[in-house]
Design a protein around this motif. Structure first.
Motif, short mmCIF file in Angstrom:
data_model
loop_
_atom_site.label_atom_id
_atom_site.label_comp_id
_atom_site.label_asym_id
_atom_site.label_seq_id
_atom_site.Cartn_x
_atom_site.Cartn_y
_atom_site.Cartn_z
N GLY A 1 -4.89 9.77 7.41
CA GLY A 1 -5.93 9.16 6.58
C GLY A 1 -5.45 8.89 5.16
O GLY A 1 -4.25 8.92 4.87
N SER A 2 -6.41 8.65 4.27
CA SER A 2 -6.05 8.30 2.88
C SER A 2 -5.44 9.49 2.14
O SER A 2 -4.61 9.33 1.25
N ALA A 3 -5.84 10.70 2.52
CA ALA A 3 -5.24 11.89 1.90
C ALA A 3 -3.76 11.99 2.26
O ALA A 3 -2.94 12.40 1.43
N GLY A 4 -3.42 11.59 3.48
CA GLY A 4 -2.01 11.62 3.91
C GLY A 4 -1.17 10.62 3.14
O GLY A 4 -0.02 10.89 2.81
N VAL A 5 -1.76 9.44 2.85
CA VAL A 5 -1.04 8.42 2.07
C VAL A 5 -0.76 8.95 0.67
O VAL A 5 0.34 8.79 0.13
N THR A 6 -1.76 9.58 0.05
CA THR A 6 -1.58 10.17 -1.28
C THR A 6 -0.53 11.28 -1.24
O THR A 6 0.34 11.36 -2.12
N MET A 7 -0.63 12.11 -0.21
CA MET A 7 0.32 13.21 -0.08
C MET A 7 1.75 12.69 0.14
O MET A 7 2.70 13.26 -0.38
N SER A 8 1.88 11.57 0.87
CA SER A 8 3.23 11.02 1.12
C SER A 8 3.88 10.56 -0.18
O SER A 8 5.08 10.73 -0.38
N GLY A 9 3.09 9.97 -1.08
CA GLY A 9 3.62 9.55 -2.38
C GLY A 9 4.12 10.74 -3.20
O GLY A 9 5.22 10.70 -3.78
#
Length: 196
Positions: free
Chosen positions: A119-127
């Motif tokens: 989800g969107s939390a994963g995208v933020t975490m990946s950055g």
């Protein structure tokens, strides 16, 4: 009777002791060496025979190289991996546990998270994970470069330091089980004093 040859004494080959540093086999006689040279110099009679001979030579060479990559035997390693300096660099990198080894698995994790698998939390975490990974890898590489160049300069004062960093870093960013030639040292193992 006057010109008769005297019989040479029979030498028992099993009694002969192999000297340290010897090649482990008797030196071939002149007749055997010349026969082997003639065999090597034979020109194949047809293109098919020539192709078969070349294929056999390539297969043997690649077999020896694969075996050398597994065992670390200097003689059959590729030119880029030969020499005492390269062997020392390999041992130096293999005897330490660095963060750089984790680069490939972390990049795969970052890609999976970046494509929205969590989800969107994963995208933020990946950055965040990407920035942290890059900073830690850069710090690890700089630390490795500093220590490796100093160690090579101490052990091989007459050798050039050209290519030392690149060779060491390329080995360090590979996971241990993917490194070629295979690691010959365990993590934390002390290195020998001489590499000549």
């Amino acid at each position: 009777m006057l010109f008769r040859r005297s019989k040479s004494p029979v030498v028992d080959e099993s009694a002969a002791v192999a000297k340290p540093g010897g090649k482990g086999r008797p030196t071939p006689t002149r007749k055997e060496a010349e026969a082997a040279a003639r065999e090597r110099a034979k020109v194949p009679r047809s293109r098919k025979e020539l192709a078969r001979q070349q294929r056999d030579q390539r297969m043997q060479s690649s077999r020896q190289t694969r075996e050398a990559m597994r065992t670390g035997e200097e003689k059959h390693l590729p030119a880029r991996d030969r020499g005492p300096v390269k062997r020392f660099i390999r041992d130096f990198v293999d005897s330490r546990l660095g963060f750089s080894e984790l680069l490939a698995p972390l990049l795969i994790l970052i890609m999976v998270l970046g494509y929205g698998a969590a989800g969107s939390a994963g995208v933020t975490m990946s950055g965040f994970l990407m920035q942290t990974t890059m900073l830690l890898v850069i710090a690890d590489v700089l630390w490795l470069r500093f220590r490796l160049r100093r160690a090579v300069r101490e052990r091989f004062p007459d050798e050039s330091l050209k290519g030392v960093t690149f060779y060491g870093v390329m080995r360090a960013i590979n996971m241990r089980f993917l490194r070629m030639p295979k690691p010959q040292r365990k993590i934390g193992e002390s290195l020998p004093d001489t590499y000549r």
